[in-house]
Write a protein that holds these residues in place. Structure first.
Motif, short mmCIF file in Angstrom:
data_model
loop_
_atom_site.label_atom_id
_atom_site.label_comp_id
_atom_site.label_asym_id
_atom_site.label_seq_id
_atom_site.Cartn_x
_atom_site.Cartn_y
_atom_site.Cartn_z
N LEU A 5 0.79 -1.22 0.00
CA LEU A 5 0.00 0.00 0.00
C LEU A 5 0.83 1.28 0.00
CD1 LEU A 5 -2.62 -0.98 2.75
CD2 LEU A 5 -2.79 -1.31 0.26
N TYR A 6 2.07 1.21 0.45
CA TYR A 6 2.85 2.41 0.70
C TYR A 6 4.04 2.49 -0.25
CZ TYR A 6 0.33 1.71 5.07
OH TYR A 6 -0.65 1.49 6.00
N PRO A 45 10.02 7.16 -7.78
CA PRO A 45 8.66 7.66 -7.60
C PRO A 45 7.60 6.58 -7.71
CG PRO A 45 9.30 7.91 -9.88
CD PRO A 45 10.45 7.21 -9.18
N ASP A 46 7.99 5.33 -7.99
CA ASP A 46 6.98 4.37 -8.47
C ASP A 46 7.12 2.96 -7.90
OD1 ASP A 46 9.36 3.83 -9.72
OD2 ASP A 46 8.51 3.62 -11.73
N VAL A 47 7.65 2.80 -6.72
CA VAL A 47 7.75 1.47 -6.11
C VAL A 47 7.01 1.48 -4.78
CG1 VAL A 47 9.28 -0.33 -5.24
CG2 VAL A 47 9.99 1.05 -7.19
N PRO A 48 5.92 0.71 -4.68
CA PRO A 48 5.26 -0.04 -5.74
C PRO A 48 4.51 0.88 -6.71
CG PRO A 48 3.93 -0.14 -3.77
CD PRO A 48 5.20 0.57 -3.38
N ALA A 49 4.01 0.32 -7.77
CA ALA A 49 3.43 1.13 -8.84
C ALA A 49 2.08 1.74 -8.46
CB ALA A 49 3.27 0.29 -10.10
N VAL A 92 -8.50 7.68 -7.72
CA VAL A 92 -7.45 6.78 -8.20
C VAL A 92 -6.97 7.36 -9.52
CG1 VAL A 92 -6.85 4.45 -8.90
CG2 VAL A 92 -8.54 4.80 -7.08
N THR A 93 -5.71 7.81 -9.56
CA THR A 93 -5.22 8.59 -10.70
C THR A 93 -3.90 8.03 -11.21
OG1 THR A 93 -6.18 10.56 -9.68
CG2 THR A 93 -4.65 10.90 -11.51
N ARG A 94 -3.82 7.83 -12.50
CA ARG A 94 -2.58 7.45 -13.15
C ARG A 94 -1.79 8.72 -13.47
NH1 ARG A 94 0.77 3.09 -13.48
NH2 ARG A 94 1.90 3.05 -15.47
N THR A 95 -0.57 8.82 -12.95
CA THR A 95 0.23 10.00 -13.22
C THR A 95 0.73 10.00 -14.66
OG1 THR A 95 2.31 8.98 -12.52
CG2 THR A 95 0.96 10.04 -10.81
N GLN A 96 1.23 11.16 -15.10
CA GLN A 96 1.71 11.30 -16.47
C GLN A 96 3.23 11.36 -16.48
OE1 GLN A 96 -0.24 14.76 -18.06
NE2 GLN A 96 -2.28 13.86 -17.92
N GLY A 97 3.80 11.19 -17.67
CA GLY A 97 5.24 11.33 -17.85
C GLY A 97 6.00 10.05 -17.56
N GLN A 98 7.32 10.19 -17.44
CA GLN A 98 8.17 9.04 -17.18
C GLN A 98 7.91 8.49 -15.77
OE1 GLN A 98 12.20 10.37 -17.87
NE2 GLN A 98 12.07 9.92 -20.05
N ALA A 140 5.54 6.65 -14.74
CA ALA A 140 4.14 6.83 -14.36
C ALA A 140 3.73 5.77 -13.35
CB ALA A 140 3.24 6.77 -15.59
N HIS A 141 2.83 6.15 -12.45
CA HIS A 141 2.34 5.22 -11.43
C HIS A 141 0.93 5.65 -11.05
CE1 HIS A 141 4.39 8.58 -9.43
NE2 HIS A 141 3.43 8.49 -8.53
N THR A 142 0.32 4.92 -10.13
CA THR A 142 -1.06 5.18 -9.73
C THR A 142 -1.11 5.67 -8.29
OG1 THR A 142 -1.92 3.52 -11.27
CG2 THR A 142 -3.37 4.20 -9.48
N ASP A 143 -1.70 6.84 -8.10
CA ASP A 143 -1.91 7.39 -6.76
C ASP A 143 -3.34 7.11 -6.31
OD1 ASP A 143 0.63 8.47 -6.58
OD2 ASP A 143 0.04 10.48 -7.21
N VAL A 144 -3.47 6.47 -5.16
CA VAL A 144 -4.76 6.32 -4.51
C VAL A 144 -4.82 7.42 -3.45
CG1 VAL A 144 -6.28 4.82 -3.18
CG2 VAL A 144 -4.78 3.85 -4.95
N SER A 145 -5.61 8.44 -3.70
CA SER A 145 -5.54 9.67 -2.90
C SER A 145 -6.78 9.86 -2.05
CB SER A 145 -5.37 10.89 -3.80
OG SER A 145 -4.20 10.77 -4.60
#
Length: 212
Positions: free
Chosen positions: A50-51, A56-60, A132-138, A140-145
């Motif tokens: 979860l954390y 910027p992206d581990v875990p995704a 739940v948002t997929r970030t943009q750019g290099q 990229a990962h998913t933020d659960v906000s």
């Protein structure tokens, strides 16, 4: 097994049941939020990490606490120009392993805005909104906000974290809704409409109580 693998499967210190309770208490604003809430409950219950443990992206996919600061007297919300995202967003940050999401709000509010977090009476220390948002750019990962609401007078915020933000702005609900979608967090308009509804509902209850 690599050191990263060990981090990813390390047990969570914070009970997942608490997170499930937080998410379950959020009343969905629309179909999209209902979908995000359902997906998030499944994600938490699945045992997935979860954390974020490495930028910027581990875990995704990982938890974030947003906090929208409201100057209730002036009817204005605080937005920040986030350097990396290139968008106007609420302040906030990633939830640390084992950290309560509200504790993340308290920590990030102090670090980013230099003030103590004061929960809005509209919500208390509970999130109002979830995305739940997929970030943009290099990378990229998913933020659960989880989106929290804070109370603070605009005059109390005299500095901010310049390493994170280019600028800050105070906007009314109407001004936020007039901003183009592509300049804001992709869910900011939806949050603002939900907040308008929550404020109107609270005002109605207060008026009814005063009249009784």
């Amino acid at each position: 097994m690599t050191s990263t693998d060990h981090l990813l499967i390390a047990p969570d210190d914070q009970p997942r049941g608490h997170l499930l309770s937080l998410v379950g208490a959020i009343e969905p604003w629309d179909y999209l939020e209902r979908t995000h809430l359902d997906a998030t409950r499944q994600w938490i219950a699945s045992g997935a990490p979860l954390y974020r443990v490495r930028k910027p992206d581990v875990p995704a996919k990982h938890l974030v606490s947003y906090f929208v600061v409201l100057d209730d007297t002036r009817g204005q919300l605080l937005l920040v120009a986030h350097r990396k995202a290139g968008l106007w967003l609420p302040a906030g940050g990633h939830v640390e392993p084992g950290e309560d999401p509200w504790a993340a709000v308290v920590r990030e509010c102090r670090e980013e805005l230099g003030i103590e977090a004061v929960a809005s009476p509209i919500t208390g220390e509970q999130p109002l909104f979830l995305t739940v948002t997929r970030t943009q750019g290099q990378r990229a990962h998913t933020d659960v906000s989880l989106w929290y609401l804070l109370n603070a007078g605009a005059h109390t915020i005299t500095s901010y974290d310049h390493s994170e933000f280019n600028a800050i702005r105070w906007l009314t609900d109407e001004q936020v809704l007039e901003e183009p979608d592509d300049l804001l967090d992709p869910h900011m308009h939806r949050f603002t409409r939900k907040l308008q509804h929550a404020r109107a509902r609270r005002h109605g209850k207060e008026s009814a109580a005063a009249a009784s």
